[in-house]
Structure formats: structure tokens, C-alpha cells
Scaffold this motif. Structure first.
Motif, PDB file in Angstrom:
ATOM      1  N   GLU A  93     150.435 -50.633-112.320  1.00  0.00           N
ATOM      2  CA  GLU A  93     149.240 -51.629-112.411  1.00  0.00           C
ATOM      3  C   GLU A  93     148.440 -51.797-111.070  1.00  0.00           C
ATOM      4  OE1 GLU A  93     149.843 -54.752-115.002  1.00  0.00           O
ATOM      5  OE2 GLU A  93     151.155 -53.594-116.263  1.00  0.00           O
ATOM      6  N   ALA A  94     149.081 -51.189-110.058  1.00  0.00           N
ATOM      7  CA  ALA A  94     148.413 -51.701-108.679  1.00  0.00           C
ATOM      8  C   ALA A  94     146.727 -50.838-108.601  1.00  0.00           C
ATOM      9  CB  ALA A  94     149.161 -51.097-107.723  1.00  0.00           C
ATOM     10  N   MET A  95     145.971 -51.677-108.606  1.00  0.00           N
ATOM     11  CA  MET A  95     144.602 -51.095-108.511  1.00  0.00           C
ATOM     12  C   MET A  95     144.031 -51.565-107.092  1.00  0.00           C
ATOM     13  SD  MET A  95     144.307 -49.357-111.437  1.00  0.00           S
ATOM     14  CE  MET A  95     142.460 -49.114-111.513  1.00  0.00           C
ATOM     15  N   LEU A  96     143.995 -50.440-106.182  1.00  0.00           N
ATOM     16  CA  LEU A  96     143.159 -50.647-104.913  1.00  0.00           C
ATOM     17  C   LEU A  96     141.777 -50.417-105.062  1.00  0.00           C
ATOM     18  CD1 LEU A  96     145.443 -48.427-102.729  1.00  0.00           C
ATOM     19  CD2 LEU A  96     145.726 -51.051-103.090  1.00  0.00           C
ATOM     20  N   PRO A  97     141.073 -51.581-104.275  1.00  0.00           N
ATOM     21  CA  PRO A  97     139.565 -51.261-104.244  1.00  0.00           C
ATOM     22  C   PRO A  97     139.245 -50.034-103.443  1.00  0.00           C
ATOM     23  CG  PRO A  97     140.439 -53.138-102.830  1.00  0.00           C
ATOM     24  CD  PRO A  97     141.387 -52.611-103.628  1.00  0.00           C
ATOM     25  N   ALA A  98     138.259 -49.256-103.942  1.00  0.00           N
ATOM     26  CA  ALA A  98     137.716 -48.088-103.277  1.00  0.00           C
ATOM     27  C   ALA A  98     136.426 -48.260-102.587  1.00  0.00           C
ATOM     28  CB  ALA A  98     137.870 -46.865-104.001  1.00  0.00           C
ATOM     29  N   VAL A  99     136.225 -48.186-101.297  1.00  0.00           N
ATOM     30  CA  VAL A  99     134.985 -48.688-100.819  1.00  0.00           C
ATOM     31  C   VAL A  99     134.438 -47.385-100.009  1.00  0.00           C
ATOM     32  CG1 VAL A  99     135.542 -51.180-100.296  1.00  0.00           C
ATOM     33  CG2 VAL A  99     136.057 -49.574 -98.640  1.00  0.00           C
ATOM     34  N   ALA A 100     133.035 -47.430 -99.799  1.00  0.00           N
ATOM     35  CA  ALA A 100     132.224 -46.241 -99.423  1.00  0.00           C
ATOM     36  C   ALA A 100     132.680 -46.322 -97.651  1.00  0.00           C
ATOM     37  CB  ALA A 100     130.772 -46.509 -99.373  1.00  0.00           C
ATOM     38  N   ALA A 101     132.888 -45.156 -97.261  1.00  0.00           N
ATOM     39  CA  ALA A 101     133.019 -44.980 -95.760  1.00  0.00           C
ATOM     40  C   ALA A 101     131.803 -44.967 -94.823  1.00  0.00           C
ATOM     41  CB  ALA A 101     133.793 -43.604 -95.522  1.00  0.00           C
ATOM     42  N   CYS A 102     130.800 -44.617 -95.641  1.00  0.00           N
ATOM     43  CA  CYS A 102     129.435 -44.694 -95.111  1.00  0.00           C
ATOM     44  C   CYS A 102     128.345 -44.906 -95.836  1.00  0.00           C
ATOM     45  CB  CYS A 102     129.138 -43.425 -94.257  1.00  0.00           C
ATOM     46  SG  CYS A 102     129.118 -41.883 -95.245  1.00  0.00           S
ATOM     47  N   ALA A 103     127.000 -45.377 -95.316  1.00  0.00           N
ATOM     48  CA  ALA A 103     125.849 -45.358 -96.298  1.00  0.00           C
ATOM     49  C   ALA A 103     125.409 -44.146 -96.749  1.00  0.00           C
ATOM     50  CB  ALA A 103     124.932 -46.301 -95.646  1.00  0.00           C
ATOM     51  N   LEU A 104     124.755 -44.033 -97.731  1.00  0.00           N
ATOM     52  CA  LEU A 104     124.040 -42.923 -98.224  1.00  0.00           C
ATOM     53  C   LEU A 104     122.654 -43.115 -98.577  1.00  0.00           C
ATOM     54  CD1 LEU A 104     124.025 -39.947 -98.972  1.00  0.00           C
ATOM     55  CD2 LEU A 104     124.802 -40.728-101.105  1.00  0.00           C
ATOM     56  N   THR A 105     121.634 -42.940 -97.900  1.00  0.00           N
ATOM     57  CA  THR A 105     120.335 -42.959 -98.258  1.00  0.00           C
ATOM     58  C   THR A 105     119.645 -41.809 -98.392  1.00  0.00           C
ATOM     59  OG1 THR A 105     119.961 -44.925 -96.906  1.00  0.00           O
ATOM     60  CG2 THR A 105     118.095 -44.019 -97.278  1.00  0.00           C
ATOM     61  N   VAL A 106     118.839 -41.522 -99.591  1.00  0.00           N
ATOM     62  CA  VAL A 106     118.279 -40.221 -99.847  1.00  0.00           C
ATOM     63  C   VAL A 106     116.533 -40.546-100.019  1.00  0.00           C
ATOM     64  CG1 VAL A 106     120.224 -39.186-100.771  1.00  0.00           C
ATOM     65  CG2 VAL A 106     118.654 -40.243-102.189  1.00  0.00           C
ATOM     66  N   THR A 107     116.166 -39.563 -99.966  1.00  0.00           N
ATOM     67  CA  THR A 107     114.419 -39.512-100.458  1.00  0.00           C
ATOM     68  C   THR A 107     114.195 -39.006-101.587  1.00  0.00           C
ATOM     69  OG1 THR A 107     113.878 -39.250 -98.007  1.00  0.00           O
ATOM     70  CG2 THR A 107     112.243 -38.840 -99.653  1.00  0.00           C
ATOM     71  N   LEU A 108     113.689 -39.859-102.610  1.00  0.00           N
ATOM     72  CA  LEU A 108     113.594 -39.194-104.067  1.00  0.00           C
ATOM     73  C   LEU A 108     111.959 -39.569-104.483  1.00  0.00           C
ATOM     74  CD1 LEU A 108     116.658 -41.122-105.463  1.00  0.00           C
ATOM     75  CD2 LEU A 108     116.502 -38.684-105.264  1.00  0.00           C
ATOM     76  N   PRO A 109     111.581 -38.592-105.398  1.00  0.00           N
ATOM     77  CA  PRO A 109     110.409 -38.899-106.110  1.00  0.00           C
ATOM     78  C   PRO A 109     110.302 -40.584-106.580  1.00  0.00           C
ATOM     79  CG  PRO A 109     111.174 -36.993-106.856  1.00  0.00           C
ATOM     80  CD  PRO A 109     112.457 -37.457-105.970  1.00  0.00           C
ATOM     81  N   LYS A 110     109.071 -41.120-106.452  1.00  0.00           N
ATOM     82  CA  LYS A 110     109.235 -42.368-107.152  1.00  0.00           C
ATOM     83  C   LYS A 110     109.712 -42.660-108.447  1.00  0.00           C
ATOM     84  CE  LYS A 110     106.118 -44.432-103.612  1.00  0.00           C
ATOM     85  NZ  LYS A 110     105.059 -45.314-103.122  1.00  0.00           N
ATOM     86  N   GLU A 111     109.239 -41.497-109.279  1.00  0.00           N
ATOM     87  CA  GLU A 111     109.633 -41.678-110.777  1.00  0.00           C
ATOM     88  C   GLU A 111     110.928 -40.898-111.074  1.00  0.00           C
ATOM     89  OE1 GLU A 111     107.715 -37.863-110.049  1.00  0.00           O
ATOM     90  OE2 GLU A 111     107.039 -39.931-109.514  1.00  0.00           O
ATOM     91  N   ALA A 112     111.990 -40.911-110.060  1.00  0.00           N
ATOM     92  CA  ALA A 112     113.002 -40.090-110.233  1.00  0.00           C
ATOM     93  C   ALA A 112     113.804 -40.759-111.263  1.00  0.00           C
ATOM     94  CB  ALA A 112     113.907 -40.502-108.842  1.00  0.00           C
ATOM     95  N   ALA A 113     114.640 -39.637-111.759  1.00  0.00           N
ATOM     96  CA  ALA A 113     115.389 -39.914-113.124  1.00  0.00           C
ATOM     97  C   ALA A 113     116.821 -40.458-112.421  1.00  0.00           C
ATOM     98  CB  ALA A 113     115.694 -38.596-113.716  1.00  0.00           C
ATOM     99  N   ASP A 114     117.780 -40.859-113.421  1.00  0.00           N
ATOM    100  CA  ASP A 114     119.112 -41.434-113.122  1.00  0.00           C
ATOM    101  C   ASP A 114     119.852 -40.525-112.254  1.00  0.00           C
ATOM    102  OD1 ASP A 114     118.447 -43.693-114.650  1.00  0.00           O
ATOM    103  OD2 ASP A 114     119.410 -42.789-116.460  1.00  0.00           O
ATOM    104  N   VAL A 115     120.757 -41.254-111.471  1.00  0.00           N
ATOM    105  CA  VAL A 115     121.626 -40.609-110.642  1.00  0.00           C
ATOM    106  C   VAL A 115     122.990 -40.306-111.132  1.00  0.00           C
ATOM    107  CG1 VAL A 115     122.900 -40.364-108.272  1.00  0.00           C
ATOM    108  CG2 VAL A 115     120.372 -41.308-108.571  1.00  0.00           C
TER     109      VAL A 115
END
Length: 184
Positions: A93-115
């Protein structure tokens, strides 16, 4: 460095057409015709356009630059250290929090669909300890099948298997070493 004056003439008319235009270089050759590599910065975003063999290199470039600024946006999908899920450590039952190692910024069309997201977790033995910051897996982000980026998932906390579990495993290992047929 000399004691004489110099004059420079800029032939890039685009610089006077829009205050957001920042450069870059005009050029003309017989093979490529009238060309322009141009750049624009507005609202914290920068874009570059390249126009070759154009009858209206300044107008074409300005339309491309404005399109790049107006139709797209930079989106921070993941912040460094952001909690992105939980990792089941030790099979219990041990659940470890998983955190992002780095940031991720992307360029998307303004009307972008779901990721879409896809997790890939490492395999952890039932008696294996996990140190804070250790790699737990990866998170892949896609939009319409196109890869946007991948981020490593790190342990936000450590995990040590229960002492009784570790002692029992050590006893099994010791028996396997001294008894014939692996201690069965």
C-alpha cells in the motif's frame, strides 16, 4: 577603430513596418530571388520567418510573423517538481509521490485539442528501497498522436521496505546458501 565616420544603410524595410519586428537579414540571389529572414517579439514570445523567391518579401514576412504570434501560444504543461502521480512501492500500500524532474513548455495552436498522457513506470522489487529523487518512470505527452514531450518522474519521498519483510528475505537468502537445492 579609425578616426573617420562610417554610415550604415539598412535595407530591411520590415523594421519600419511594425514596432515588434526585431530583424534579421535581407538578401537576393538569382537562384533564390528576393529573400528575407525576419524576427518578431511580442507578448513575451518570439518567432522567426523565412521567405524565399517572393514578389512581396516584406508583406509576406509580416503576415507570417503575425500569424506565428497570433495563432499560437506557449503553454507550460508541466512545472518542475509538480506532483504528477503516485508510484506503488514494494507491491503493498506504499504510494510514493512522483514529481516532474523538469518543466515542459510547448508551443500549441490557440485552439489546441486535449493533450494525452502515457505513464511508463519502472519495475521495482518487493524488497527494493527507493531514495528521494530516484527515477520512477516517465510521462509522455501527445496531442493528436504528435509527441509534445517526455518528462522523467522522480520519487518525491523515499521508501524502505518493512523491517520484518527485509529480515525474512535475508533469512531465505541465507538458507539458500547453506542448504542443498536452494533451501527448498
Amino acid at each position: 577603430g579609425g578616426s573617420y565616420d562610417r554610415s550604415l544603410k539598412n535595407t530591411n524595410k520590415l523594421l519600419t513596418m511594425d514596432e515588434s519586428v526585431t530583424g534579421i537579414k535581407t538578401g537576393t540571389t538569382s537562384a533564390a530571388g528576393a529573400c528575407l529572414v525576419s524576427s518578431m517579439e511580442r507578448d513575451g514570445r518570439g518567432v522567426i520567418a523565412v521567405v524565399l523567391h517572393s514578389a512581396d518579401r516584406y508583406g509576406d514576412s509580416l503576415r507570417l510573423l503575425n500569424y506565428g504570434i497570433d495563432a499560437f501560444r506557449n503553454v507550460c504543461l508541466i512545472a518542475k517538481g509538480e506532483l504528477l502521480g503516485y508510484f506503488n512501492a514494494g507491491g503493498g500500500e506504499a504510494m510514493l509521490p512522483a514529481v516532474a524532474a523538469c518543466a515542459l513548455t510547448v508551443t500549441l495552436p490557440k485552439e489546441a485539442a486535449d493533450v494525452q498522457t502515457e505513464y511508463a513506470w519502472r519495475t521495482l522489487g518487493s524488497l527494493e528501497a527507493v531514495a528521494p529523487g530516484e527515477l520512477l518512470g516517465t510521462l509522455t505527452l501527445r496531442r493528436g498522436g504528435e509527441l509534445l514531450g517526455r518528462v522523467n518522474l522522480l520519487a518525491g519521498a523515499g521508501y524502505q521496505p518493512p523491517r520484518l519483510q527485509r529480515l525474512a528475505a535475508a533469512a531465505r537468502d541465507a538458507l539458500k546458501r547453506i542448504l542443498p537445492f536452494g533451501g527448498e
